[in-house]
Design an enzyme around this catalytic site. Structure first.
Site, PDB file in Angstrom:
ATOM      1  NE  ARG A 110      72.588  30.123 -41.767  1.00  0.00           N
ATOM      2  CZ  ARG A 110      72.365  30.513 -40.901  1.00  0.00           C
ATOM      3  NH1 ARG A 110      71.876  30.624 -40.534  1.00  0.00           N
ATOM      4  NH2 ARG A 110      73.485  31.366 -40.556  1.00  0.00           N
ATOM      5  NE  ARG A 294      75.928  37.718 -39.819  1.00  0.00           N
ATOM      6  CZ  ARG A 294      75.034  36.334 -39.752  1.00  0.00           C
ATOM      7  NH1 ARG A 294      74.929  36.279 -38.538  1.00  0.00           N
ATOM      8  NH2 ARG A 294      75.526  36.297 -40.855  1.00  0.00           N
TER       9      ARG A 294
HETATM   10  N1  NVA Z   1      76.408  27.229 -34.186  1.00  0.00           N
HETATM   11  C1  NVA Z   1      74.584  27.303 -34.453  1.00  0.00           C
HETATM   12  C2  NVA Z   1      74.415  29.005 -35.191  1.00  0.00           C
HETATM   13  C3  NVA Z   1      73.816  29.723 -35.721  1.00  0.00           C
HETATM   14  C4  NVA Z   1      73.720  31.172 -35.910  1.00  0.00           C
HETATM   15  C5  NVA Z   1      74.435  26.758 -35.700  1.00  0.00           C
HETATM   16  O1  NVA Z   1      75.334  26.474 -35.556  1.00  0.00           O
HETATM   17  O2  NVA Z   1      73.572  26.190 -35.161  1.00  0.00           O
HETATM   18  N1   CP Z   2      73.761  34.124 -36.048  1.00  0.00           N
HETATM   19  C1   CP Z   2      73.002  33.928 -37.426  1.00  0.00           C
HETATM   20  O1   CP Z   2      73.697  33.427 -38.587  1.00  0.00           O
HETATM   21  O2   CP Z   2      71.486  33.826 -37.053  1.00  0.00           O
HETATM   22  P1   CP Z   2      70.766  33.186 -38.392  1.00  0.00           P
HETATM   23  O3   CP Z   2      70.513  31.844 -38.501  1.00  0.00           O
HETATM   24  O4   CP Z   2      69.034  33.931 -38.012  1.00  0.00           O
HETATM   25  O5   CP Z   2      71.175  33.888 -40.054  1.00  0.00           O
END
Ligand code: NVA
Ligand code: CP
Length: 312
Positions: A110, A294
């Site tokens: 991420r 998920r």
């Molecule tokens: N669009 C949001 C999604 C979080 C799961 C973000 O990138 O913060």
């Molecule tokens: N929806 C999602 O990716 O949640 P988190 O940011 O908690 O991982």
């Protein structure tokens, strides 16, 4: 002389990295893996395999679903963040990828720019999964479409209304519409419209833009939204609060969709901002199934990337 078979590495960096046929296989596997989980039947195809997770942004669902999923499949997990690894002290991402991928079987990242995960993947010996970037969130839409299929059957030909920011989750819905042949009605405030190139779209055949969020919801099978300010864009929060004020999914908006329409949100949600509590906590909302899925979706994805197509 030793001989070994080199399996082609497949990464999952954006939704269109897999074909419609791959997804048909994966949705079947998700159902099968979920059924076993619900019946407490152990399924451990990844014994002795290791997943490394790299979080450069916060997470609840992604962290727990990947970690629990890997343990349930018999493997183990290593969790790294920018702060507790050399990534935070400017070790090049290429070097990090070369080292980590010699030690584990699978990597989930991420991070911020999509180019960062692409650079990692280009230097990795093992499959890399996008756990969210500024541009895309493919694991989320994998679970969302599985949730839609569970509730309503095939998503082909359906209409999804996206209300709010044309962010990573929106871009991924748009790619999914091209891959799986459905339509997205997008309504964003002025200045936040879809950028087709950034979304990685082939053409503009699978989405329509609407200035009015109610018009976007009309006749939709699914209404979905996300936070007004995504991670990494916090400096814009104040202006976004004003710009997005009319892009809240309310009961009025839901009433414009089909009576059978579902409501989804990737979470975390802000009740009273992008969605009213009466909608997210109401009868059309499937957000808790969506979050649970998920787990099942990513177990099927990890099985596929490490072992290929399994039929059991
Ligand atoms: N669009 C949001 C999604 C979080 C799961 C973000 O990138 O913060
Ligand atoms: N929806 C999602 O990716 O949640 P988190 O940011 O908690 O991982």
């Amino acid at each position: 002389m030793l001989s070994f078979q080199i399996m082609t590495i497949r990464h999952y960096l954006q939704f269109n990295d897999l074909s419609c046929e791959d997804y048909a296989h994966l949705f079947g596997r998700m159902q099968r893996i979920k059924d076993k989980f619900k019946r407490y039947v152990a399924y451990q195809p990844l014994v002795d395999r290791t997943l490394a997770m790299v979080f450069e942004k916060a997470s609840t669902r992604t962290r727990v679903s990947f970690e629990a999923g890997m343990y349930q499949m018999g493997g183990s997990v290593i969790n790294l963040t920018t702060g507790d690894s050399q990534l935070g002290r400017a070790e090049p991402i290429e070097d990090t990828a070369r080292v980590i991928s010699r030690m584990v079987d699978l990597v989930m990242i991420r991070t911020f720019e999509q180019t960062r995960i692409e650079t990692f993947a280009a230097n990795s010996r093992v499959p890399v999964i996008n756990g969210l970037t500024n541009e895309y969130h493919p694991c989320q839409i994998l679970a969302d479409i599985f949730t839609y299929i569970e509730q309503r059957g095939s998503i082909e030909g359906a209409t999804v209304a996206w209300i709010g920011d044309s962010n990573n989750v929106c871009n991924t819905w748009l790619q999914a519409a091209e891959t799986l042949n459905f339509t997205v009605h997008v309504s964003t405030p002025p200045g936040y419209e879809v950028e087709p190139e950034r979304a990685g779209l082939v053409d503009a055949q699978h989405y329509r833009e609407f200035a009015n969020p109610m018009a976007a919801c009309r006749g939709a099978d699914l209404v979905t939204t996300d936070v007004w300010t995504s991670m990494g864009f916090e400096a814009e929060n104040e202006s976004r609060q004003k710009d997005f004020a009319a892009w809240r999914v309310s009961d009025r908006l839901m009433a414009a969709a089909k009576p059978t329409a579902l409501f989804m949100h990737c979470l975390p949600a802000h009740r009273g901002e992008e969605v009213d509590a009466s909608v997210i906590d109401g009868p059309q909302s499937v957000v808790w199934d969506e979050a649970e899925n998920r787990l099942h979706a990513q177990k099927a994805l990890m099985e596929f990337l490490v072992l290929g197509r399994i039929h059991d």
